[in-house]
Design an enzyme around this catalytic site. Structure first.
Site, PDB file in Angstrom:
ATOM      1  N   THR A 195      -3.964   1.959   2.523  1.00 23.64           N
ATOM      2  CA  THR A 195      -2.955   1.373   1.934  1.00 23.64           C
ATOM      3  C   THR A 195      -3.593   1.103   0.450  1.00 23.64           C
ATOM      4  O   THR A 195      -4.767   0.985   0.125  1.00 23.64           O
ATOM      5  CB  THR A 195      -2.734  -0.058   2.180  1.00 23.64           C
ATOM      6  OG1 THR A 195      -2.004   0.265   3.679  1.00 23.64           O
ATOM      7  CG2 THR A 195      -1.628  -0.814   1.427  1.00 23.64           C
ATOM      8  N   ASP A 212       2.004   0.466  -2.048  1.00 22.76           N
ATOM      9  CA  ASP A 212       2.661   1.989  -1.703  1.00 22.76           C
ATOM     10  C   ASP A 212       3.294   1.984  -0.461  1.00 22.76           C
ATOM     11  O   ASP A 212       3.787   0.782   0.167  1.00 22.76           O
ATOM     12  CB  ASP A 212       1.468   2.844  -1.642  1.00 22.76           C
ATOM     13  CG  ASP A 212       0.616   2.794  -0.294  1.00 22.76           C
ATOM     14  OD1 ASP A 212       0.648   3.608   0.361  1.00 22.76           O
ATOM     15  OD2 ASP A 212       0.112   1.650  -0.130  1.00 22.76           O
ATOM     16  N   ARG A 215       2.911   4.210   2.451  1.00 25.49           N
ATOM     17  CA  ARG A 215       2.512   5.403   3.545  1.00 25.49           C
ATOM     18  C   ARG A 215       1.827   4.432   4.731  1.00 25.49           C
ATOM     19  O   ARG A 215       0.816   3.665   4.470  1.00 25.49           O
ATOM     20  CB  ARG A 215       1.290   6.474   2.821  1.00 25.49           C
ATOM     21  CG  ARG A 215       0.985   7.373   3.799  1.00 25.49           C
ATOM     22  CD  ARG A 215       0.117   8.363   3.220  1.00 25.49           C
ATOM     23  NE  ARG A 215       0.638   9.288   2.259  1.00 25.49           N
ATOM     24  CZ  ARG A 215       0.047  10.227   2.185  1.00 25.49           C
ATOM     25  NH1 ARG A 215      -1.198  10.532   2.019  1.00 25.49           N
ATOM     26  NH2 ARG A 215       0.775  11.088   1.414  1.00 25.49           N
ATOM     27  N   LYS A 257       5.504  -2.741   2.967  1.00 30.26           N
ATOM     28  CA  LYS A 257       4.188  -3.426   3.000  1.00 30.26           C
ATOM     29  C   LYS A 257       4.275  -4.793   2.390  1.00 30.26           C
ATOM     30  O   LYS A 257       3.360  -5.510   2.516  1.00 30.26           O
ATOM     31  CB  LYS A 257       3.214  -2.734   2.357  1.00 30.26           C
ATOM     32  CG  LYS A 257       3.005  -1.291   3.387  1.00 30.26           C
ATOM     33  CD  LYS A 257       1.763  -0.359   2.766  1.00 30.26           C
ATOM     34  CE  LYS A 257       1.873   0.895   3.361  1.00 30.26           C
ATOM     35  NZ  LYS A 257       0.822   1.711   2.838  1.00 30.26           N
ATOM     36  N   GLY A 287      -4.291  -3.078   6.513  1.00 26.30           N
ATOM     37  CA  GLY A 287      -5.131  -2.833   7.634  1.00 26.30           C
ATOM     38  C   GLY A 287      -4.242  -2.347   8.822  1.00 26.30           C
ATOM     39  O   GLY A 287      -3.382  -1.557   8.798  1.00 26.30           O
ATOM     40  N   SER A 304      -7.283   0.839   1.144  1.00 22.26           N
ATOM     41  CA  SER A 304      -8.460   1.988   0.922  1.00 22.26           C
ATOM     42  C   SER A 304      -8.407   2.454  -0.466  1.00 22.26           C
ATOM     43  O   SER A 304      -9.142   3.126  -1.110  1.00 22.26           O
ATOM     44  CB  SER A 304      -7.915   3.313   1.915  1.00 22.26           C
ATOM     45  OG  SER A 304      -6.647   3.487   1.786  1.00 22.26           O
ATOM     46  N   ASP A 320      -6.223   8.409  -3.523  1.00 29.88           N
ATOM     47  CA  ASP A 320      -6.672   8.050  -2.285  1.00 29.88           C
ATOM     48  C   ASP A 320      -5.561   8.891  -1.295  1.00 29.88           C
ATOM     49  O   ASP A 320      -4.542   8.618  -1.314  1.00 29.88           O
ATOM     50  CB  ASP A 320      -6.378   6.384  -2.125  1.00 29.88           C
ATOM     51  CG  ASP A 320      -6.617   6.060  -0.752  1.00 29.88           C
ATOM     52  OD1 ASP A 320      -5.866   4.858  -0.083  1.00 29.88           O
ATOM     53  OD2 ASP A 320      -7.773   6.407  -0.278  1.00 29.88           O
ATOM     54  N   SER A 337      -3.208   6.516   0.956  1.00 29.93           N
ATOM     55  CA  SER A 337      -1.995   5.996   0.218  1.00 29.93           C
ATOM     56  C   SER A 337      -1.046   6.957  -0.301  1.00 29.93           C
ATOM     57  O   SER A 337      -1.504   8.064  -0.650  1.00 29.93           O
ATOM     58  CB  SER A 337      -2.305   5.019  -0.716  1.00 29.93           C
ATOM     59  OG  SER A 337      -3.321   4.210  -0.500  1.00 29.93           O
TER      60      SER A 337
END
Lengths: 230, 270
Positions: free
Chosen positions: B40, B56, B58, B72, B86, B168, B205, B208
């Site tokens: 994330t 985000d 995903r 999220k 996580g 991440s 990233d 994400s």
């Protein structure tokens, strides 16, 4: 007769990230001058940007001794090229190819040169900026970074780099990224160098420091209104 | 005294009975099931009048994107929201649990919930599980004492910050924050910086992606902006859809007339 096969090499004295961008007149490279021995900042005046010949600059992160070995190799290469005296000098693309072969061959022997190299140069108007990693992965781009710079500086480059920036704009962009790296990379120090290569020649600046800002009101008393928490 | 047929349920929390068995199986080569992570970029920022949270959308399961548009930013209280990174199950359940506890607490105290209450509940729960509950959270809200923003780590430590990123994509987002954050921004400026940070995570990233969710919390209330920005549209679609039913022209050529049998038998026709 062959060298001992060493598969267990670790880097000892390491340099942190190197950043590189193309701008209107040439290439700009930037790095800090720290040589870390594990978690200590052992050497604070390590020059990680070197000039190669008249039109190329090399920046390296990773093991400093391997970087010194590479610069020795390249010095020999340039000297031999100069001795030919044939009116042609090795350009950045040729040096990139040479470095690529060196790194890949060492990797094949399980004895890599533990560096991520950034090579930038300009010859006859053609600009070049590329990267070679310790296993021989190589590519060229408008902006490159090694190590932590990949995570912290590359997003900023992708957002804010544009074609044909002036020298001031390029320097400002690099300084912005160097500051972020100093804040967030534990092996970075506030002492940087920049290298600039144009058709006119190569200049590597004296080490300089950037102005940091710790004056956020929220840092003064972080748990205001939240007594007892941390 | 007769033995009861029903076993009493264990007193709350995880039962670690099977851990040794699992470790043994893993050492013998059995593959553990993958869990759905949120891989994330989540961020939070304190501006002049309150807090802005961004995330985000995903959710990944190993290398596959299992949910392109998940939520999220979780609700904790009317004035407190929490972004989670996580393991998705951990973040969802921990925030749900704390949200219920906060509501009971509101009934007991007849007061608006405070962000530090949520913070303490989250951190004591996570510390108790010694990091096994893999939830990294960005907790933000506005209460009587003002706007607050905290970062909560899976092992139970917390940070009280003017701007925070987790997940991440946190380095990409932090790079944007470190270069653009100023104290006392207006709501528009804050939203711009938060969107830029989430987009940096989305585009740099791999864990994400998809869209940007925002939640702006001020003393007056909250604005939950689901899919505020959608920087990854499906570009190769036709707005009216593709129609294959309209026949523009038709030409039928009978191939049999073109076949001349030179040698051998002619093909049998049905």
């Amino acid at each position: 007769m062959g060298s001992v096969v060493r598969c267990d090499r670790y880097p000892y004295v390491t340099g942190s990230s190197v950043l590189g961008i193309k701008y209107k007149d040439g290439i700009l490279l930037a790095s800090d001058t720290a040589g870390c021995y594990g978690s200590t900042v052992r050497y604070k005046s390590v020059e990680r940007l070197k000039r190669i010949g008249d039109n190329t600059i090399l920046g390296a992160s990773g093991e400093i001794s391997d970087f010194q070995a590479i610069t020795n190799l390249l010095d020999e290469l340039i000297t031999e090229d100069w001795m030919w005296d044939d009116g042609n000098k090795l350009g950045p693309f040729e040096i990139h190819n040479y470095l690529n072969r060196v790194m890949y061959n060492r990797r094949n022997k399980f004895d890599p040169l533990w560096n991520s190299l950034v090579l930038g140069g300009i010859k006859k108007g053609k600009k070049y900026l590329g990267m070679v990693s310790m296993i021989g992965v190589h590519f060229q781009d408008n902006h490159v970074a090694t190590g932590f710079g990949n995570h912290l500086a590359r997003p900023i480059f992708r957002d804010e780099w544009k074609e044909d920036m002036t020298l001031e704009e390029g320097v400002k962009l690099l300084e912005k990224c160097l500051l972020v790296l100093f804040y967030r990379d534990r092996s970075a120090i506030n002492k940087f160098q920049m290298a600039n290569v144009t058709e006119g020649g190569i200049t590597i600046t004296e080490p300089f420091a950037l102005k940091v800002n710790w004056e956020l009101e929220a840092f003064r008393n972080p748990t205001k209104g939240a007594e007892g928490s941390w | 005294m007769t033995k009861t047929a029903i076993d009493l349920p264990p007193k709350g929390g995880f039962s670690f009975d099977l851990c040794r068995r699992n470790a043994f199986l893993e050492s013998q080569g059995a593959k553990m099931p993958k869990f759905r992570k949120t891989g994330t970029t989540i961020v939070g920022l304190v501006f002049k009048d309150g807090v802005i949270l961004g995330a985000d959308t995903r959710a990944t399961e190993g290398e596959i994107v299992c949910d392109k548009n998940c939520e999220k930013i979780h609700y904790l209280a009317p004035n407190i929201y929490c972004c989670g990174a996580g393991t998705a199950a951990d973040t969802e359940n921990v925030t749900d649990m704390v949200s219920s506890q906060l509501e009971l607490h509101r009934y007991a105290t007849s007061r608006e919930s405070r962000v530090v209450t949520a913070l303490t509940m989250l951190k004591s729960h996570l510390f108790g599980y010694q990091g096994k509950v893999s939830a990294a959270l960005v907790l933000g809200g506005v209460d009587v004492t003002g706007p607050h923003l905290h970062a909560v780590y899976p092992h139970g430590s917390t940070d009280t910050l003017p701007f925070a990123t987790m997940g991440s994509g946190s380095l990409a987002a932090m790079a944007v924050f470190e270069s653009r954050f100023k104290e006392g921004m207006t709501k528009e400026q804050g939203i711009e910086v938060v969107c830029a940070a989430i987009c940096a995570g989305i585009f740099n990233d791999l864990g994400s992606g998809s869209n940007v969710d925002l939640c702006v919390i001020t003393k007056g209330g909250k604005e939950y902006l689901r899919n505020y920005q959608q920087p990854n549209p499906r570009s190769y679609t036709h707005s009216k859809g593709y129609h294959f039913t309209t026949i523009l022209s038709s030409k039928i050529r009978s191939l049999r007339n073109h076949v001349r049998v030179v040698e051998g038998d002619a093909m049998e026709e049905e």
